[in-house]
Structures are given as C-alpha cells and as structure tokens.
Design an enzyme around this catalytic site. Structure first.
Site, mmCIF file in Angstrom:
data_model
loop_
_atom_site.group_PDB
_atom_site.id
_atom_site.type_symbol
_atom_site.label_atom_id
_atom_site.label_comp_id
_atom_site.label_asym_id
_atom_site.label_seq_id
_atom_site.Cartn_x
_atom_site.Cartn_y
_atom_site.Cartn_z
ATOM 1 N N THR A 104 0.864 -1.178 0.000
ATOM 2 C CA THR A 104 0.000 0.000 0.000
ATOM 3 C C THR A 104 0.902 1.230 0.000
ATOM 4 O O THR A 104 1.697 1.423 0.923
ATOM 5 C CB THR A 104 -0.915 0.018 1.232
ATOM 6 O OG1 THR A 104 -1.734 -1.153 1.224
ATOM 7 C CG2 THR A 104 -1.805 1.255 1.223
ATOM 8 N N LYS A 179 -7.543 1.111 -2.295
ATOM 9 C CA LYS A 179 -7.047 0.684 -0.980
ATOM 10 C C LYS A 179 -7.208 1.796 0.047
ATOM 11 O O LYS A 179 -7.478 1.529 1.228
ATOM 12 C CB LYS A 179 -5.582 0.267 -1.087
ATOM 13 C CG LYS A 179 -4.970 -0.209 0.240
ATOM 14 C CD LYS A 179 -5.688 -1.434 0.805
ATOM 15 C CE LYS A 179 -5.119 -1.830 2.175
ATOM 16 N NZ LYS A 179 -3.783 -2.428 2.084
ATOM 17 N N LYS A 247 0.884 4.958 8.352
ATOM 18 C CA LYS A 247 1.393 5.365 7.022
ATOM 19 C C LYS A 247 0.246 5.436 6.022
ATOM 20 O O LYS A 247 0.130 6.418 5.275
ATOM 21 C CB LYS A 247 2.454 4.363 6.567
ATOM 22 C CG LYS A 247 2.955 4.549 5.136
ATOM 23 C CD LYS A 247 2.276 3.583 4.139
ATOM 24 C CE LYS A 247 2.585 2.135 4.447
ATOM 25 N NZ LYS A 247 1.994 1.208 3.433
#
Length: 300
Positions: A104, A179, A247
């Site tokens: 990701t 995502k 993150k």
C-alpha cells in the site's frame, strides 16, 4: 498442480517477505509457481525457503530471469528504493517482465513507477491487498488492481493463488486509491469496534457473550469477528503493523487534502493510533487501538 505437464513452471520473484509477503510467497509455491525470494533479512524468509522457494542474494539476482515480480515492502520510500535504485527492479528485470507492487503506497508513486517500467519495456500493476495476515495465509485476500486490462488478465494466475476477490479498479494508481477507501472504512470502523468492547467491559458484561449477539447482527464486521477475540486474549501481535496503518492513513489524508475533502473520522483514528505508538506499540497489530481507548477511560 496447475502447471503439470508444462515444459517449465512460471517463475515469480517475491521481494519482501514480512508478515504478509511470507504467506503470499508460500501460497505461490503451493500453487506450483517457481518462486525466488529476496528480503532484507534472510531469516525472515525461512518458512518460504522451507516450502520450496529459492533464496537470492540481491534484487537483481531475484528479478533478472523471471516472468513476474511481486513486491510487498513497508513504506513508499521502500517501494521507491526497490524499483528505482540503480540496481533495482526497473534496471534489472528483462523486457516483458510483469511487475506487480502489492504494497500500500501513494497513487502518484504507482503512476511514476508505471511510466519508468514502460520506458524499459516492462509492464506494471499496482495491486494492494486487504485481508490481513489471515487473508494472506488462507489465500483469501481482496486484491485491488490498477493498470491495463491486458496486464490484469496476464496476472490472473498469480492473483488467483493469493486471493478470492480480484477487481480491476482502473489505470495505474487506481488500485492504491481503492485501498485508501478500504483503509478509511477500517480506521473509523475500528474505533467503533474497540469502543464497543470497552463499553461492554465497563458495563460489567461478558464481552464474549456480547460478541455472540452483535457479531451476527447489523454491527457485524470482519474487524469485530477477527480482532475482538484477539484483544480478549491480550493478543496484540501484528497481522498488520500499527506503524504501517498510520502510514496508510497519512497517505489517505494527503490525498483527501489534495481533493479538498475533510475526513474527521480518519483524522481521529490516526490520532488514536499515534497514541498507541507513544505507548510503545508501533509494531503491535491494529487491534491495539483498544489500549489507547482503555488508557483514556478512568479506572474505578
């Protein structure tokens, strides 16, 4: 054996075999792919090597003679490094190789790598996943893909060995945007799940009994069914690291600011997970959000 009778089994290089990549590489071996692996620490690859994968001492050695390369690393800077450094994937893979980044990362980085790959005669897909360590182990991941239809269909045998829900979202970068939608939904949802558990305990209820009722009603969710039992056991081991989730939330907030939209639920979730990090939980699993909420609750 999906490839029995073929002159040669398709060869896949896997770069990055951490919590997720380890299980994914093992499943590729089980699906009869010839798997080559490289990761920073060889000991992380022990299970994969025992399953039948071949160790490589460098990225260049891993990717120079394979059909497909899969990357599953930690942060955007890691993705940038393994693809773009002088002895990285872009400069080491042979023309025609299909590159699939399942980390990701930033949508803009996916587009950048796609352009660099195309200039070298390589194909590229961004294909982040959802499903955590359980989905990775059981080959039940949801895979969100960005790239061309031609490359998407070419990647199907690999994807089928790793997941069950495999959807082309659009051109390169769109897998990463999808995502972000997934992480946004999970972030605020996780607050509700862990607040519910905290409430049950403070009200003097048996959380396991409560879970039996609410896990089959309108409140049912993957996080509720999979993470609450871990918290009840005091199990904060990572299926997905807190630091990686932070993150992801940072990327989503950066993209939302660019699109001029406000996501208050996501901002709160990120703040709470940062509280977990200050408690020493950067390497805990995302279920450790409970610890931050519990710390805010006055003890009697």
């Amino acid at each position: 054996n999906a490839f029995r009778g073929m002159a040669a089994r398709p060869t896949v290089a896997v770069v990055g075999v951490g919590v997720m990549g380890r299980s994914m590489a093992v499943n590729l071996v089980k699906a009869s792919f010839n798997v080559r692996v490289f990761t920073r620490r060889k000991e992380s690859a022990t299970i994969v090597l025992e399953a039948g994968a071949v160790w490589c001492d460098s990225i260049a050695e891993a990717v120079s003679s394979v059909d497909t390369v899969i990357t599953m690393v930690g942060f955007p800077v890691d993705v940038q490094d393994v693809y773009m450094r002088p002895d990285g994937i872009i400069n080491s893979a042979r023309p025609g190789t299909l590159l699939i980044d399942m980390t990701t990362t930033k949508p803009s980085l996916a587009v950048e790598i796609s352009k660099a790959a195309e200039a070298k005669g390589l194909s590229f897909l961004d294909a982040p996943v959802s499903g955590g360590d359980v989905g990775a182990r059981n080959a039940m991941l949801s895979i969100m893909v960005g790239g061309s239809e031609e490359d998407f269909f070419r990647a199907q045998p690999v994807f089928n060995a790793l997941g069950k829900t495999i959807v082309l979202q659009g051109p390169c970068g769109c897998g990463q945007h999808a995502k972000m939608c997934n992480q946004i939904a999970i972030a605020s949802g996780m607050i509700g799940v862990m607040e519910s558990l905290l409430y049950a305990r403070k009200a003097g209820l048996d959380p396991e009994t409560v879970l039996k009722s609410i896990s089959t009603g309108a409140a049912a969710s993957w996080s509720l069914s999979n993470y609450v039992p871990r918290v009840l056991k005091g199990d904060y081991a990572p299926g997905f690291f807190v630091e990686h989730f932070i993150k992801d939330m940072g990327i989503a907030l950066e993209e939302s600011a660019r699109m001029d939209i406000d996501l208050p639920g996501l901002k709160l979730a990120k703040q709470l997970y940062e509280d977990v990090v200050t408690m020493g939980g950067a390497k805990y699993g995302t279920q450790s959000l409970y610890l931050a909420l519990e710390k805010r609750a006055p003890s009697k």
